[in-house]
Design an enzyme around this catalytic site. Structure first.
Site, PDB file in Angstrom:
ATOM      1  N   TRP A  53       0.871  -1.190   0.000  1.00 42.01           N
ATOM      2  CA  TRP A  53       0.000   0.000   0.000  1.00 42.01           C
ATOM      3  C   TRP A  53       0.898   1.226   0.000  1.00 42.01           C
ATOM      4  O   TRP A  53       1.691   1.424   0.913  1.00 42.01           O
ATOM      5  CB  TRP A  53      -0.872  -0.061   1.265  1.00 42.01           C
ATOM      6  CG  TRP A  53      -1.660   1.151   1.670  1.00 42.01           C
ATOM      7  CD1 TRP A  53      -1.465   1.912   2.781  1.00 42.01           C
ATOM      8  CD2 TRP A  53      -2.824   1.696   1.015  1.00 42.01           C
ATOM      9  NE1 TRP A  53      -2.408   2.895   2.864  1.00 42.01           N
ATOM     10  CE2 TRP A  53      -3.268   2.797   1.789  1.00 42.01           C
ATOM     11  CE3 TRP A  53      -3.521   1.374  -0.146  1.00 42.01           C
ATOM     12  CZ2 TRP A  53      -4.366   3.566   1.452  1.00 42.01           C
ATOM     13  CZ3 TRP A  53      -4.624   2.145  -0.491  1.00 42.01           C
ATOM     14  CH2 TRP A  53      -5.036   3.223   0.291  1.00 42.01           C
ATOM     15  N   SER A  55       1.138   4.376   0.940  1.00 40.02           N
ATOM     16  CA  SER A  55       0.300   5.099   1.901  1.00 40.02           C
ATOM     17  C   SER A  55       0.541   6.603   1.869  1.00 40.02           C
ATOM     18  O   SER A  55       1.672   7.070   2.060  1.00 40.02           O
ATOM     19  CB  SER A  55       0.612   4.562   3.305  1.00 40.02           C
ATOM     20  OG  SER A  55       0.237   5.488   4.295  1.00 40.02           O
ATOM     21  N   GLY A  56      -0.539   7.369   1.693  1.00 43.62           N
ATOM     22  CA  GLY A  56      -0.422   8.826   1.720  1.00 43.62           C
ATOM     23  C   GLY A  56       0.063   9.303   3.075  1.00 43.62           C
ATOM     24  O   GLY A  56       0.879  10.231   3.166  1.00 43.62           O
ATOM     25  N   LEU A  57      -0.414   8.644   4.134  1.00 43.30           N
ATOM     26  CA  LEU A  57       0.017   9.026   5.480  1.00 43.30           C
ATOM     27  C   LEU A  57       1.515   8.779   5.634  1.00 43.30           C
ATOM     28  O   LEU A  57       2.266   9.642   6.123  1.00 43.30           O
ATOM     29  CB  LEU A  57      -0.761   8.215   6.524  1.00 43.30           C
ATOM     30  CG  LEU A  57      -0.296   8.384   7.967  1.00 43.30           C
ATOM     31  CD1 LEU A  57      -0.493   9.811   8.455  1.00 43.30           C
ATOM     32  CD2 LEU A  57      -1.010   7.407   8.895  1.00 43.30           C
ATOM     33  N   ASP A  67      -0.742  14.759   6.568  1.00 50.99           N
ATOM     34  CA  ASP A  67      -1.418  14.015   5.505  1.00 50.99           C
ATOM     35  C   ASP A  67      -2.706  14.753   5.139  1.00 50.99           C
ATOM     36  O   ASP A  67      -3.806  14.278   5.411  1.00 50.99           O
ATOM     37  CB  ASP A  67      -1.693  12.597   6.023  1.00 50.99           C
ATOM     38  CG  ASP A  67      -2.397  11.717   5.002  1.00 50.99           C
ATOM     39  OD1 ASP A  67      -2.319  12.029   3.803  1.00 50.99           O
ATOM     40  OD2 ASP A  67      -3.031  10.734   5.411  1.00 50.99           O
ATOM     41  N   ASP A  94      -2.610   4.836  -2.670  1.00 49.35           N
ATOM     42  CA  ASP A  94      -3.540   5.736  -1.993  1.00 49.35           C
ATOM     43  C   ASP A  94      -3.482   7.066  -2.749  1.00 49.35           C
ATOM     44  O   ASP A  94      -2.467   7.763  -2.700  1.00 49.35           O
ATOM     45  CB  ASP A  94      -3.058   5.892  -0.546  1.00 49.35           C
ATOM     46  CG  ASP A  94      -3.856   6.899   0.240  1.00 49.35           C
ATOM     47  OD1 ASP A  94      -4.867   7.403  -0.275  1.00 49.35           O
ATOM     48  OD2 ASP A  94      -3.452   7.168   1.397  1.00 49.35           O
ATOM     49  N   ASP A  96      -5.599   9.621  -2.323  1.00 45.55           N
ATOM     50  CA  ASP A  96      -6.357  10.632  -1.581  1.00 45.55           C
ATOM     51  C   ASP A  96      -7.693  10.909  -2.266  1.00 45.55           C
ATOM     52  O   ASP A  96      -8.405   9.985  -2.620  1.00 45.55           O
ATOM     53  CB  ASP A  96      -5.488  11.889  -1.406  1.00 45.55           C
ATOM     54  CG  ASP A  96      -4.237  11.575  -0.580  1.00 45.55           C
ATOM     55  OD1 ASP A  96      -4.372  10.788   0.374  1.00 45.55           O
ATOM     56  OD2 ASP A  96      -3.143  12.055  -0.909  1.00 45.55           O
ATOM     57  N   GLU A 123     -10.775   8.630  -2.413  1.00 43.13           N
ATOM     58  CA  GLU A 123     -11.759   8.724  -1.333  1.00 43.13           C
ATOM     59  C   GLU A 123     -12.735   9.862  -1.599  1.00 43.13           C
ATOM     60  O   GLU A 123     -12.388  10.851  -2.265  1.00 43.13           O
ATOM     61  CB  GLU A 123     -11.054   8.891   0.010  1.00 43.13           C
ATOM     62  CG  GLU A 123     -10.185  10.113   0.124  1.00 43.13           C
ATOM     63  CD  GLU A 123      -9.181  10.018   1.278  1.00 43.13           C
ATOM     64  OE1 GLU A 123      -9.400  10.693   2.280  1.00 43.13           O
ATOM     65  OE2 GLU A 123      -8.178   9.284   1.167  1.00 43.13           O
ATOM     66  N   LYS A 129      -8.134  16.918   1.221  1.00 43.29           N
ATOM     67  CA  LYS A 129      -8.648  16.045   2.276  1.00 43.29           C
ATOM     68  C   LYS A 129      -7.809  16.185   3.555  1.00 43.29           C
ATOM     69  O   LYS A 129      -6.730  16.778   3.551  1.00 43.29           O
ATOM     70  CB  LYS A 129      -8.698  14.610   1.782  1.00 43.29           C
ATOM     71  CG  LYS A 129      -7.365  13.902   1.478  1.00 43.29           C
ATOM     72  CD  LYS A 129      -6.456  13.805   2.588  1.00 43.29           C
ATOM     73  CE  LYS A 129      -5.607  12.748   3.076  1.00 43.29           C
ATOM     74  NZ  LYS A 129      -5.869  11.403   2.866  1.00 43.29           N
ATOM     75  N   ASN A 131      -6.421  13.596   6.794  1.00 45.54           N
ATOM     76  CA  ASN A 131      -6.298  12.181   7.166  1.00 45.54           C
ATOM     77  C   ASN A 131      -7.472  11.771   8.046  1.00 45.54           C
ATOM     78  O   ASN A 131      -7.895  12.504   8.942  1.00 45.54           O
ATOM     79  CB  ASN A 131      -4.978  11.939   7.911  1.00 45.54           C
ATOM     80  CG  ASN A 131      -4.844  10.493   8.347  1.00 45.54           C
ATOM     81  OD1 ASN A 131      -5.339  10.096   9.412  1.00 45.54           O
ATOM     82  ND2 ASN A 131      -4.206   9.696   7.527  1.00 45.54           N
ATOM     83  N   SER A 132      -7.976  10.571   7.793  1.00 41.71           N
ATOM     84  CA  SER A 132      -9.224  10.125   8.417  1.00 41.71           C
ATOM     85  C   SER A 132      -9.169  10.068   9.941  1.00 41.71           C
ATOM     86  O   SER A 132     -10.206  10.095  10.597  1.00 41.71           O
ATOM     87  CB  SER A 132      -9.596   8.742   7.884  1.00 41.71           C
ATOM     88  OG  SER A 132      -9.631   8.774   6.480  1.00 41.71           O
ATOM     89  N   ARG A 167     -13.288   4.782  -2.110  1.00 37.68           N
ATOM     90  CA  ARG A 167     -13.201   4.744  -0.642  1.00 37.68           C
ATOM     91  C   ARG A 167     -14.317   5.583  -0.025  1.00 37.68           C
ATOM     92  O   ARG A 167     -14.464   6.769  -0.338  1.00 37.68           O
ATOM     93  CB  ARG A 167     -11.819   5.248  -0.234  1.00 37.68           C
ATOM     94  CG  ARG A 167     -11.630   5.483   1.238  1.00 37.68           C
ATOM     95  CD  ARG A 167     -10.146   5.582   1.529  1.00 37.68           C
ATOM     96  NE  ARG A 167      -9.871   6.339   2.717  1.00 37.68           N
ATOM     97  CZ  ARG A 167      -8.639   6.549   3.187  1.00 37.68           C
ATOM     98  NH1 ARG A 167      -7.597   6.060   2.527  1.00 37.68           N
ATOM     99  NH2 ARG A 167      -8.446   7.249   4.283  1.00 37.68           N
ATOM    100  N   HIS A 198     -14.052   2.686   5.321  1.00 34.72           N
ATOM    101  CA  HIS A 198     -13.089   3.080   6.354  1.00 34.72           C
ATOM    102  C   HIS A 198     -13.834   3.414   7.640  1.00 34.72           C
ATOM    103  O   HIS A 198     -14.986   3.866   7.610  1.00 34.72           O
ATOM    104  CB  HIS A 198     -12.292   4.293   5.879  1.00 34.72           C
ATOM    105  CG  HIS A 198     -10.938   4.398   6.527  1.00 34.72           C
ATOM    106  ND1 HIS A 198     -10.380   3.420   7.301  1.00 34.72           N
ATOM    107  CD2 HIS A 198     -10.010   5.412   6.498  1.00 34.72           C
ATOM    108  CE1 HIS A 198      -9.185   3.792   7.712  1.00 34.72           C
ATOM    109  NE2 HIS A 198      -8.930   5.003   7.244  1.00 34.72           N
TER     110      HIS A 198
HETATM  111  C1  SPV Z   1      -3.086   6.055   4.405  1.00 38.43           C
HETATM  112  O1  SPV Z   1      -2.353   5.150   4.760  1.00 38.43           O
HETATM  113  O2  SPV Z   1      -2.666   7.129   4.011  1.00 38.43           O
HETATM  114  C2  SPV Z   1      -4.533   5.897   4.464  1.00 38.43           C
HETATM  115  C3  SPV Z   1      -5.072   4.974   5.405  1.00 38.43           C
HETATM  116  O3  SPV Z   1      -5.217   6.574   3.766  1.00 38.43           O
HETATM  117  S1  SPV Z   1      -5.429   5.839   6.819  1.00 38.43           S
HETATM  118  O4  SPV Z   1      -4.297   6.583   7.223  1.00 38.43           O
HETATM  119  O5  SPV Z   1      -5.807   4.785   7.755  1.00 38.43           O
HETATM  120  O6  SPV Z   1      -6.544   6.701   6.525  1.00 38.43           O
HETATM  121 MG    MG Z   2      -4.285   8.179   2.944  1.00 31.34          MG
END
Ligand code: SPV
Ligand code: MG
Length: 536
Positions: A53, A55-57, A67, A94, A96, A123, A129, A131-132, A167, A198
């Site tokens: 993955w 990952s954006g984060l 993020d 990812d 975003d 998403e 955005k 981060n969730s 997402r 999510h």
């Molecule tokens: C990421 O890993 O950037 C995600 C997953 O989008 S989360 O951080 O869990 O939203």
């Molecule tokens: Mg992300």
């Protein structure tokens, strides 16, 4: 590839792109792990994850920024692309909120697809955005607008391989289960290949409820970051297909580095951490050093290291008293000049005791026959030394240097006797001219124009170097001699090559070699090479 050595993916841009659909078709959960650089991707692959993955984060954190769409699409694409280039497993990116509207999504899809990404996730948040898991503002995009992005993504892709994951952030934004299901269905109908539901609570219940109420065949993706007690197997049994462990590598790294750094400063040395940090060998392995070493041997190793040598029967049968000792010296002179492989074409009077690691070729009485015993197709150069010539390693090095500099054929020519070579020497004519006791060559260097002709400029010193092409020509000359039943020494073959129009570089020397024609020569050769030994 747990124990396997890291390789770079040369065969195709990203072999993983196709494999994700295959993995989705198998029973059970597909498990992938987050990464923000190729090293992390390889660690995930080695651990046995089905994919990576991007990952954006993780990528944002690795750049020290939040993020929240701070990084541009190009920056995130560069990382995702580097992950895909480093592993064979599929990379899910990812993306975003798609970096803008449907136009941005279409551009994004083409770029990620070209980078060999197996799937992109976008998403349904408003751009930019957040981060969730960040408390506070989490703004959702209108359903219709997001469906447009999904449809645009599907319209933009050029291969059937790429998967588009839609997402759903309704549970994150607090809009409830009905809204989550309504959105998921709309996205599936808009063409999404999978939906990602999510959630940010510590209980898996909302996710299990979503999976229980999900009626469409479109596969469901989950990210059990906060509800971590549930297993991937349990999630798969509840109906999830893809399970993303989104940021555990990053978080493990932060803890390990923090503890290690603290320990070093506390102890004032690294001994306390050595057993818990990866050895350098692991680092080299993960970098793909083994593959590079192989490539080095194949493509980069210089002429002299790849060169082989062969000692062929000389023109005169020398009455050598201690042939074995002389051969020892000659072999080590070849090795000192950087040539590791030494073959010896034995003649009838070859010594019974041979130096170690010398490959012995079949018995031959002339150089032509002996050379035909050597395999063709060798990638490096071949240095041929006449069995009745004893040559210092420095001169052999000059020969291999001429080979490395691009000469297909180079021979040692002693010019010290000027225009009066010894009567029993093999005379050599050069294109360089003598001026006041010195020889001056043209800008192309000194070339041999004839061997064995009257009015020569020097003597053949019994050694020559051949590039793979030069050696092919030498073998052809030897073949011709054999076909005509005409025995030939090395000098005869070089004369043949010149006659056939090949350019032969002369490496001009004035000392450092001996011809071995009498027992006295043999004693002098022993002394000469012993002197060379003593100098080292
Ligand atoms: C990421 O890993 O950037 C995600 C997953 O989008 S989360 O951080 O869990 O939203
Ligand atoms: Mg992300």
């Amino acid at each position: 590839m747990s124990a396997a050595t890291t390789e770079t993916n040369q065969a195709s841009v990203a072999p993983g792109a196709r494999r994700l659909r295959e993995l989705f078709a198998r029973p059970g959960a597909v498990r992938i792990a987050g990464a923000h650089n190729p090293l992390g991707a390889r660690l995930a692959e080695r651990a046995g994850f089905d994919g990576v993955w991007s990952s954006g984060l993780e990528v944002s954190a690795s750049q020290g920024v939040p993020d929240t769409d701070i990084l541009s699409m190009s920056e995130l694409l560069a990382v995702a692309s580097s992950l895909a280039g480093a592993v064979r497993v599929p990379v899910v990116a990812d993306c975003d909120a798609g970096y803008g509207n449907a136009h941005n999504v279409m551009n994004m899809i083409r770029r990620y697809e070209a980078a060999g990404i197996a799937a992109v996730s976008i998403e349904d948040k408003r751009f930019p955005k957040v981060n969730s898991f960040i408390p506070g503002r989490q703004e959702l995009a209108p359903v219709g607008e997001f469906c447009g992005k999904i449809a645009a993504a599907k319209a933009a892709q050029r291969t059937p391989d790429l998967m588009v994951i839609a997402r759903i952030e309704a549970l994150i934004a607090g809009w409830g289960m009905d809204e989550a299901l309504r959105r998921g269905e709309a996205y599936a109908q808009a063409g999404a290949d999978a939906v990602l539901i999510h959630a940010k609570g510590s209980s898996p219940e909302p996710i299990l409820q979503f999976l229980a109420e999900w009626r469409l065949p479109t596969p469901v993706v989950v990210v059990p970051t906060t509800y971590h007690t549930i297993t991937a197997t349990e999630l798969a049994e509840a109906g999830a297909k893809l399970v993303i462990y989104a940021n555990h590598g990053l978080r493990a790294g932060i803890t390990a580095v923090t503890d290690t750094f603290a320990s070093i400063l506390r102890d004032d040395r690294t001994t306390g951490v050595e057993s818990s940090i990866a050895p350098l060998a692991t680092v080299f392995d993960l970098q793909g050093m083994a593959a590079q070493k192989r490539h080095e041997a194949e493509f980069i190793t210089p002429f002299e290291s790849r060169a082989r040598s062969v000692v062929v029967p000389g023109a005169a049968d020398a009455p050598v008293e201690d042939a074995a000792a002389l051969l020892d010296h000659q072999t080590s002179a070849l090795r000192r000049s950087g040539i590791e492989s030494v073959s010896l074409a034995t003649s009838a009077d070859a010594p019974a005791r041979l130096p170690q690691d010398v490959a012995v070729l079949a018995e031959h009485t002339d150089a032509a026959g002996a050379l035909l015993e050597l395999p063709g197709g060798h990638l490096g150069g071949t240095v041929v030394v006449s069995g009745d010539a004893f040559v210092e390693s420095e001169l052999l090095s000059r020969l291999t240097a001429a080979g490395a500099a691009g000469s297909d054929i180079a021979v040692l020519v002693d010019v010290s006797a000027g225009a009066a070579p010894r009567a029993d020497a093999v005379p050599v004519s050069l294109n360089s001219a003598a001026h006041g006791g010195r020889r001056i060559a043209g800008s192309d260097g000194s070339e041999v124009v004839a061997v064995g002709r009257e009015g020569a400029d020097g003597e053949f010193a019994g050694a020559a170097a051949f590039s793979p092409q030069g050696f092919a020509a030498l073998r052809a000359a030897a073949e011709k001699r054999r076909a005509n039943s005409r025995p030939a020494g090395l000098a005869d073959l070089i004369a043949d090559l010149i006659e056939a129009g090949h350019r032969v570089r002369a490496v001009e020397i004035a000392s450092g070699w001996l011809e071995l024609r009498t027992a006295d020569d043999a004693r002098r050769a022993t002394a000469l090479l012993a002197g060379e030994e003593a100098q080292r």
